[in-house]
Write an enzyme that holds these catalytic residues in place. Structure first.
Site, PDB file in Angstrom:
ATOM      1  N   CYS A  51       0.823  -1.219   0.000  1.00  0.00           N
ATOM      2  CA  CYS A  51       0.000   0.000   0.000  1.00  0.00           C
ATOM      3  C   CYS A  51       0.850   1.258   0.000  1.00  0.00           C
ATOM      4  O   CYS A  51       0.353   2.351  -0.281  1.00  0.00           O
ATOM      5  CB  CYS A  51      -0.934  -0.007   1.202  1.00  0.00           C
ATOM      6  SG  CYS A  51      -1.941  -1.488   1.284  1.00  0.00           S
ATOM      7  N   ASN A  81     -10.130  -0.509   0.217  1.00  0.00           N
ATOM      8  CA  ASN A  81      -8.671  -0.433   0.204  1.00  0.00           C
ATOM      9  C   ASN A  81      -8.149  -0.931  -1.149  1.00  0.00           C
ATOM     10  O   ASN A  81      -8.155  -2.129  -1.410  1.00  0.00           O
ATOM     11  CB  ASN A  81      -8.113  -1.283   1.359  1.00  0.00           C
ATOM     12  CG  ASN A  81      -6.591  -1.251   1.421  1.00  0.00           C
ATOM     13  OD1 ASN A  81      -5.931  -0.692   0.539  1.00  0.00           O
ATOM     14  ND2 ASN A  81      -6.036  -1.864   2.449  1.00  0.00           N
ATOM     15  N   HIS A 121      -3.052   6.861   3.045  1.00  0.00           N
ATOM     16  CA  HIS A 121      -3.508   5.608   2.444  1.00  0.00           C
ATOM     17  C   HIS A 121      -4.862   5.248   3.049  1.00  0.00           C
ATOM     18  O   HIS A 121      -5.081   5.426   4.245  1.00  0.00           O
ATOM     19  CB  HIS A 121      -2.480   4.502   2.716  1.00  0.00           C
ATOM     20  CG  HIS A 121      -3.013   3.143   2.380  1.00  0.00           C
ATOM     21  ND1 HIS A 121      -3.561   2.853   1.152  1.00  0.00           N
ATOM     22  CD2 HIS A 121      -3.117   2.010   3.115  1.00  0.00           C
ATOM     23  CE1 HIS A 121      -3.968   1.597   1.147  1.00  0.00           C
ATOM     24  NE2 HIS A 121      -3.715   1.064   2.327  1.00  0.00           N
TER      25      HIS A 121
HETATM   26  O1  UT7 Z   1      -3.488  -1.439   3.769  1.00  0.00           O
HETATM   27  C1  UT7 Z   1      -2.941  -2.214   4.798  1.00  0.00           C
HETATM   28  C2  UT7 Z   1      -3.709  -3.489   4.796  1.00  0.00           C
HETATM   29  N1  UT7 Z   1      -4.664  -3.746   5.764  1.00  0.00           N
HETATM   30  C3  UT7 Z   1      -5.160  -2.951   6.743  1.00  0.00           C
HETATM   31  O2  UT7 Z   1      -4.846  -1.829   6.920  1.00  0.00           O
HETATM   32  C4  UT7 Z   1      -6.153  -3.573   7.678  1.00  0.00           C
HETATM   33  C5  UT7 Z   1      -5.859  -3.250   9.103  1.00  0.00           C
HETATM   34  N2  UT7 Z   1      -6.792  -3.832  10.007  1.00  0.00           N
HETATM   35  C6  UT7 Z   1      -8.082  -3.485  10.106  1.00  0.00           C
HETATM   36  O3  UT7 Z   1      -8.534  -2.631   9.372  1.00  0.00           O
HETATM   37  C7  UT7 Z   1      -8.939  -4.115  11.159  1.00  0.00           C
HETATM   38  O4  UT7 Z   1      -8.123  -4.849  12.028  1.00  0.00           O
HETATM   39  C8  UT7 Z   1     -10.034  -5.035  10.567  1.00  0.00           C
HETATM   40  C9  UT7 Z   1     -11.071  -4.194   9.844  1.00  0.00           C
HETATM   41  C10 UT7 Z   1      -9.440  -6.037   9.618  1.00  0.00           C
HETATM   42  C11 UT7 Z   1     -10.728  -5.780  11.688  1.00  0.00           C
HETATM   43  O5  UT7 Z   1     -11.327  -4.870  12.583  1.00  0.00           O
HETATM   44  P1  UT7 Z   1     -11.159  -5.071  14.151  1.00  0.00           P
HETATM   45  O6  UT7 Z   1     -11.914  -4.002  14.783  1.00  0.00           O
HETATM   46  O7  UT7 Z   1      -9.702  -5.188  14.429  1.00  0.00           O
HETATM   47  O8  UT7 Z   1     -11.932  -6.413  14.382  1.00  0.00           O
HETATM   48  P2  UT7 Z   1     -11.349  -7.790  14.951  1.00  0.00           P
HETATM   49  O9  UT7 Z   1     -10.440  -8.422  13.972  1.00  0.00           O
HETATM   50  O10 UT7 Z   1     -10.859  -7.549  16.346  1.00  0.00           O
HETATM   51  O11 UT7 Z   1     -12.678  -8.630  15.022  1.00  0.00           O
HETATM   52  C12 UT7 Z   1     -13.758  -8.303  15.901  1.00  0.00           C
HETATM   53  C13 UT7 Z   1     -14.873  -9.308  15.646  1.00  0.00           C
HETATM   54  C14 UT7 Z   1     -14.398 -10.753  15.634  1.00  0.00           C
HETATM   55  O12 UT7 Z   1     -15.405 -11.535  16.235  1.00  0.00           O
HETATM   56  P3  UT7 Z   1     -15.247 -12.028  17.754  1.00  0.00           P
HETATM   57  O13 UT7 Z   1     -13.966 -12.819  17.769  1.00  0.00           O
HETATM   58  O14 UT7 Z   1     -15.157 -10.760  18.549  1.00  0.00           O
HETATM   59  O15 UT7 Z   1     -16.465 -12.833  17.957  1.00  0.00           O
HETATM   60  C15 UT7 Z   1     -14.343 -11.079  14.159  1.00  0.00           C
HETATM   61  O16 UT7 Z   1     -14.521 -12.449  13.915  1.00  0.00           O
HETATM   62  O17 UT7 Z   1     -15.449  -9.054  14.362  1.00  0.00           O
HETATM   63  C16 UT7 Z   1     -15.479 -10.274  13.620  1.00  0.00           C
HETATM   64  N3  UT7 Z   1     -15.372  -9.968  12.216  1.00  0.00           N
HETATM   65  C17 UT7 Z   1     -16.430  -9.653  11.461  1.00  0.00           C
HETATM   66  N4  UT7 Z   1     -17.743  -9.560  11.744  1.00  0.00           N
HETATM   67  C18 UT7 Z   1     -18.565  -9.215  10.761  1.00  0.00           C
HETATM   68  C19 UT7 Z   1     -14.250  -9.895  11.455  1.00  0.00           C
HETATM   69  N5  UT7 Z   1     -14.586  -9.557  10.205  1.00  0.00           N
HETATM   70  C20 UT7 Z   1     -15.917  -9.408  10.186  1.00  0.00           C
HETATM   71  C21 UT7 Z   1     -16.852  -9.048   9.184  1.00  0.00           C
HETATM   72  N6  UT7 Z   1     -18.147  -8.960   9.522  1.00  0.00           N
HETATM   73  N7  UT7 Z   1     -16.485  -8.769   7.908  1.00  0.00           N
END
Ligand code: UT7
Length: 326
Positions: A113, A283, A253
């Site tokens: 990115c 993204n 970004h």
């Molecule tokens: O360009 C560089 C590349 N990538 C990035 O910049 C991404 C960086 N990371 C992020 O943007 C965030 O970490 C995410 C958007 C990927 C995830 O958000 P988060 O607030 O960190 O959520 P999490 O991974 O802590 O997940 C929270 C909950 C989990 O459920 P439990 O374990 O609390 O029951 C996940 O399983 O949300 C769940 N979850 C979803 N629920 C509904 C994860 N993805 C989804 C989804 N829909 N798409």
């Protein structure tokens, strides 16, 4: 200052729109979760016949049109991408073929990115040393073809698109006032595509295990992204001898609105100065910054002399920031 001038910008976005509501029918997710946790509402998806160089070609042609030249006039073409048409040759070579041009230096930059900012930095150095006279700098991605559409933690995040800039030597009134870049390769396993290279060549097993798709520790990426984009922005401003108040537009970004917001706060930039296209496109990795720049130019938000602060973070982990006088 590295005196350069961006004399044309362009973008290419596939027509197909995939909304969060569409995704609700594909994986166990909801519009509410995606909007609240990421800020993304929809993204563009390339059709099966469209590769990264196809989007790059359209974006570059549009940038060249605005610059009043043809792609054949460029002596240097740099494509920043993590989703190349092929492992080799470079997507920049396929781009030349697509445009029916030859002779210019053409190569890719793989910095995830952060790729567009890495490419801009390389182009600026080539331009100020006289190695290049007219450079096409492109960020282009077809993320949809390397995403696991069964993995809700990643598939909701990404989109396809390309942005391009035609860059020439400046006359001293515009250019990169300060910039920095870096990488911590120790963190590479936190965001990568395991299969398809020499470490893990493609096999039936890798296909079965979806090892040819994006693997990401989202929380880790989030933490490092906030810190790196915040720090590199602050450093670039300091090195330019400018204050946050001097910045007309902050274009980080665009991966997650919460990451962008935290980076913005750390850089001391007020909310109204942050330019956002994330909600429309998701993204697009290396393409987010040049697409955002092109839209900002089109909306008249960037005028000659304006100060813009760009920052990015991505796989590698790589990061970069640049302060430009437009
Ligand atoms: O360009 C560089 C590349 N990538 C990035 O910049 C991404 C960086 N990371 C992020 O943007 C965030 O970490 C995410 C958007 C990927 C995830 O958000 P988060 O607030 O960190 O959520 P999490 O991974 O802590 O997940 C929270 C909950 C989990 O459920 P439990 O374990 O609390 O029951 C996940 O399983 O949300 C769940 N979850 C979803 N629920 C509904 C994860 N993805 C989804 C989804 N829909 N798409």
């Amino acid at each position: 200052m590295k005196s350069i001038k961006v004399i044309g910008t362009g973008r290419a976005l596939p027509e197909k729109v995939l909304t969060n509501f569409d995704l609700e029918k594909m994986v166990d997710t909801s519009d509410q979760w995606i909007v609240e946790r990421t800020g993304i509402r929809e993204r563009r998806i390339a059709d099966e016949n469209t590769a990264t160089s196809d989007l790059a070609a359209v974006a570059l042609e549009r940038a060249c049109d605005k610059a009043g030249m043809k792609p054949a006039d460029l002596d240097t073409i740099i494509v920043a991408t993590s989703t190349p048409d092929t492992v080799y040759p470079a997507t920049a070579c396929w781009l030349q073929r697509r445009l029916g041009i030859a002779g210019s230096a053409a190569f890719d930059i793989s910095a995830g990115c952060s790729g567009f900012l890495f490419a801009l930095e390389v182009a600026a150095n080539l331009l100020v040393t006289g190695t290049a006279k007219k450079a096409g700098v492109i960020g282009a991605e077809v993320m949809s073809k390397v995403v696991n559409w069964q993995d809700r933690a990643t598939c909701v995040l990404f989109g396809d698109g390309a942005g391009a800039a035609v860059v020439v030597p400046g006359n001293g009134s515009s250019g990169i006032l300060a910039s920095n870049w870096g990488c911590d390769g120790n963190l590479a396993p936190l965001l990568y595509q395991p299969a398809g290279g020499t470490r893990m060549p493609t096999s039936e097993k890798t296909l079965r295990e979806m090892a040819h798709t994006v693997h990401m520790e989202g929380n880790q990426v989030f933490k490092h992204a906030v810190r790196a984009m915040g720090n590199s922005s602050v450093k670039a401003l300091q090195d330019a001898g400018l204050a946050a108040a001097d910045v007309k537009l902050f274009i980080p970004h665009q991966a997650n609105i919460r990451i962008m917001e935290e980076a913005r706060v750390r850089a001391g930039i007020p909310p109204e100065k942050m330019y956002v296209v994330l909600h429309k496109y998701g993204n697009m990795s290396a393409a987010t910054i040049p697409v955002a720049i092109d839209e900002a130019v089109e909306e008249g938000k960037l005028q000659d002399g304006d100060i813009i602060l760009l920052t990015a973070f991505g796989t590698g982990f790589t990061w970069a920031a640049a302060v430009l006088r437009w």
